[in-house]
Design an enzyme around this catalytic site. Structure first.
Site, PDB file in Angstrom:
ATOM      1  N   GLU A  60       3.017  -4.334  -5.626  1.00 24.78           N
ATOM      2  CA  GLU A  60       3.178  -3.424  -6.768  1.00 24.78           C
ATOM      3  C   GLU A  60       4.241  -3.914  -7.751  1.00 24.78           C
ATOM      4  OE1 GLU A  60       2.889  -2.362  -3.628  1.00 24.78           O
ATOM      5  OE2 GLU A  60       0.939  -1.379  -3.718  1.00 24.78           O
ATOM      6  N   HIS A 130      -0.136   9.758   0.492  1.00 26.65           N
ATOM      7  CA  HIS A 130      -1.322   9.815  -0.379  1.00 26.65           C
ATOM      8  C   HIS A 130      -1.358  11.162  -1.090  1.00 26.65           C
ATOM      9  CE1 HIS A 130      -2.240   6.772   2.675  1.00 26.65           C
ATOM     10  NE2 HIS A 130      -2.959   6.168   1.743  1.00 26.65           N
TER      11      HIS A 130
END
Lengths: 325, 394
Positions: A60, A130
């Site tokens: 990322e 999540h």
């Protein structure tokens, strides 16, 4: 007009942006041939080639570092972070680099072309990693814009505006309603303004404010309150930063009451910022304390998710408390 | 390569040791200015050679004088590049002047080479209203869009994946340009280094990674920075071209960068260059190296001075003389002092510049904050002498 779900609206906006400007480039983990784990980038590689829509290695900080460089070169990167929960490795590239690029160089260089798309939010049994709603972390960083749509029409118009905005934008997509939220979306190219809230429904007793998927609970709570004869004004903030103070102030001056709700934890949530600012500007108009209905100050739980969520019943109770104060 | 590697199977158990690979150092010039036997000299004409040498001398003089100015309290901070000028000027000389440079903070030599003027340096160092950066960043955080030199930022290694992204854009634009990113061996320990090299190799990007391995990251010696043979071998693990050069040898740095640029631009392949040198000065004006290293070690490296090595070579070429050398230092010292005195007199930027460039246009809340600040300054003008007198002629 076409009937689209929120994901299809995102995909349609990316398609239009890429067709309109050859400098628009989409990338991230699994974004390429596969079209993304949620299929938001479906068919884009097929249509625009591997150079303009591709997979990156799984890193990322690299995705956003790369995107910053690409934007500073004059391209228009639309980088995807697979879940907002995984944006934190890129926090340094976003906060210290993207947000300060124009300011620190005296406008010699900028990353205005940058858009970061990322699915956020809970309600999908996603547990700790999540489910998060990290907008408040970014709200304290001058130089960034932070945008959250609530339905397919918003998603397309706001994403197109974000991609074309000359500032770095983080675009949080409410994944709980990716497929559940379906609506009529214009087929043509259109934009909705950033930095501007939308009064979704007018009312006179209390102002209810939310963004993204939380707007759904807000509307459900409003229906319950309406049966009790309470007239609620509903506002979708749409842009977290820079946020539309004027629209909220005007509404609260009219209703005299404000309730803010968000999925993220209570402490340090963006609701605190709104609450403080409205209290400063509407002190003489307020008839009850500003209410905040938020996630609890815990990591996002799995088994107790239903209990954790700031759902319509919690909002409904807070509306009644505020009105009966 | 995929997970299926049976074509290279072995059937006896054997681990590969980290020290089996030792990357040699490419050297061309000896300290006396003569080439090593068998070393092929790069094609470097007299004009370019003198441009390089003059940039190295000016960088040295600028560093000496500005550190002294910092010691006198005339500027808040400074970082010298002493000992590393052959690397920081040599790589820039090997590039096209329109290739993008994304550096760390000790690469002022590249800017000097590209023609950044003494005024431009001083304006940034004194944070005056002529500074391109509008006085917002600490001294030595230079940037120049016209010289294709990305504005420096303090967070280490963040520019490395940005260079990969910038170069990807150059590849798509097809403009035949590349990007060079420079960083120290300490910065190479950051995660951004890994991200950048891997992405550059996978995405086939025309970027050159230039590591200045100068032995120290502030007080941390390189043997506490990594356990392997420096930075150069890491590139192999990413499937990338790599070379180690003597960073005090201008001809080695120049030749390696010329070839790296050819690979980057013609083959769309990234390259890593590790330039071995020594940070002769303190880390910064806030650091005292006597607490962590010996005088003897510093003297040993001072005897390998890159300026002296290049001068000897120029003298042997009969492209330069001791007289010209003395004159060059005298003129540079005089010019640096004169420019310093001139630029430190300019005022700091106007108050409005505090809110411009945060976004393309200031949002309403930010404008409101500026108005509140102006009100406050009008009330207490004596407390804000640098801006109070300049509020009314807006």
């Amino acid at each position: 007009m076409s009937k689209m779900n929120l994901l299809q609206a995102v995909n349609n906006a990316l398609d239009i942006a890429m067709a309109d400007n050859p400098k628009v480039i989409c990338f991230g983990e699994d974004v390429g041939g596969f079209g993304g784990v949620f299929r938001a980038t479906s068919n884009l590689q097929e249509k625009y080639g591997r150079d303009r829509c591709f997979n990156t290695p799984l890193v990322e900080q690299g995705i956003i570092g790369f995107a910053n460089g690409l934007a500073s070169q004059g391209s228009v990167p639309v980088a995807e972070i697979q879940f907002a929960d995984y944006i934190f490795p890129a926090f340094d590239q976003i906060v210290n680099e993207a947000a300060k690029f124009r300011y620190r160089s005296g406008d010699l260089f900028n990353v205005g072309g940058l858009t970061i798309r990322t699915p956020y939010g809970g309600g999908i049994a996603g547990g700790h990693y999540h489910s998060q709603s990290p907008e408040a972390y970014f709200a304290q960083t001058p130089g960034l814009k932070v945008v959250v749509p609530r339905n397919p029409h918003q998603a397309k118009g706001l994403l197109l505006a974000a991609i074309r905005d000359p500032n770095p934008v983080i675009f949080f997509e409410p994944k709980r309603i990716y497929r559940a939220s379906v609506g009529e979306v214009p087929d043509e190219d259109y934009q909705l303004p950033l930095g501007s809230a939308e009064v979704v429904k007018e009312g006179s007793d209390i102002t209810l404010l939310a963004w993204g998927a939380q707007m759904e609970y807000l509307e459900m709570a409003d229906q319950l309150a309406e049966k009790d004869g309470i007239s609620c004004e509903l506002i979708d903030l749409r842009t977290i930063v820079p946020w539309d103070i004027d629209t909220v102030v005007a509404s609260v001056k009219k209703t005299g009451r404000l309730l803010i709700t968000h999925e993220a934890p209570y402490t340090g949530g963006f609701g605190g910022e709104i609450s403080a600012a409205i209290q400063e500007r509407c002190f003489l108009h307020l008839e009850s304390p500003i209410a905040r209905v938020a996630g609890m100050d815990t990591p996002y739980p799995l088994a107790l998710e239903k209990e954790y969520i700031a759902d319509h019943l919690k909002i409904y109770e807070a509306i009644k408390q505020s009105v009966n104060f | 390569m995929t997970a299926d590697t049976k074509n290279r199977a072995i059937h006896s158990l054997r681990f590969i040791r980290g020290d089996e690979l030792q990357i040699p150092t490419y050297k061309v010039l000896k300290q006396d200015g003569t080439p090593y036997k068998g070393a092929k000299l790069p094609d470097l004409d007299k004009h370019t050679a003198l441009r390089i040498y003059k940039a190295m001398v000016r960088t040295r003089v600028l560093d000496e004088r500005m550190l002294a100015a910092q010691r006198q309290g005339r500027l808040s901070f400074y970082m010298q590049s002493t000992g590393e000028e052959a690397t920081t000027v040599g790589f820039a000389a090997a590039l096209d002047d329109e290739d993008m440079i994304m550096a760390q903070y000790r690469e002022q030599g590249a800017l000097v080479y590209r023609g950044f003027t003494l005024e431009e340096f001083m304006n940034q160092l004194f944070s005056n209203e002529r500074d391109y950066g509008k006085g917002r960043q600490m001294p030595i955080h230079y940037g120049s869009s016209k010289l294709h030199y990305m504005t420096i930022s303090s967070p280490l290694a963040t520019q490395i994946p940005q260079a990969t992204g910038y170069a990807y854009g150059q590849k798509l634009a097809g403009d035949g340009k590349c990007t060079v990113t420079v960083f120290g061996e300490g910065a190479a320990s950051e995660g951004d280094f890994h991200a950048a090299l891997n992405m550059a190799s996978v995405l086939k990007v025309p970027v050159i990674f230039l590591c200045r391995n100068n032995g120290y990251a502030i007080s941390t010696p390189s043997n506490e920075q990594f356990a392997a043979d420096g930075i150069a071998p890491r590139a192999l693990g990413y499937g990338m071209h790599t070379i180690r050069v003597d960073g005090n040898d201008i001809l080695a740095v120049y030749a390696a960068t010329v070839e790296a640029r050819r690979i980057a631009v013609e083959e769309n392949e990234p390259v890593l260059i590790e330039a071995m040198s020594y940070r002769l000065a303190a880390h910064s004006s806030s650091d005292d190296p006597s607490g962590y290293r010996s005088k003897k070690e510093e003297e040993n490296w001072a005897s390998k001075d890159p300026l002296s090595r290049m001068k000897q070579w120029l003298l042997l070429q009969e492209w330069w003389s001791e007289d010209e050398d003395k004159q060059l230092y005298d003129i540079d010292r005089r010019d640096v002092l004169a420019t310093l005195k001139e630029c430190e007199k300019h005022p700091i930027p106007k108050l409005e510049e505090m809110i411009t460039d945060v976004y393309d246009v200031p949002p309403p809340l930010l404008k409101e904050q500026l108005e509140q600040l102006k009100e406050h300054i009008r009330k207490y003008p004596e407390a804000y002498p640098k801006t109070a007198g300049r509020l009314d002629n807006e």
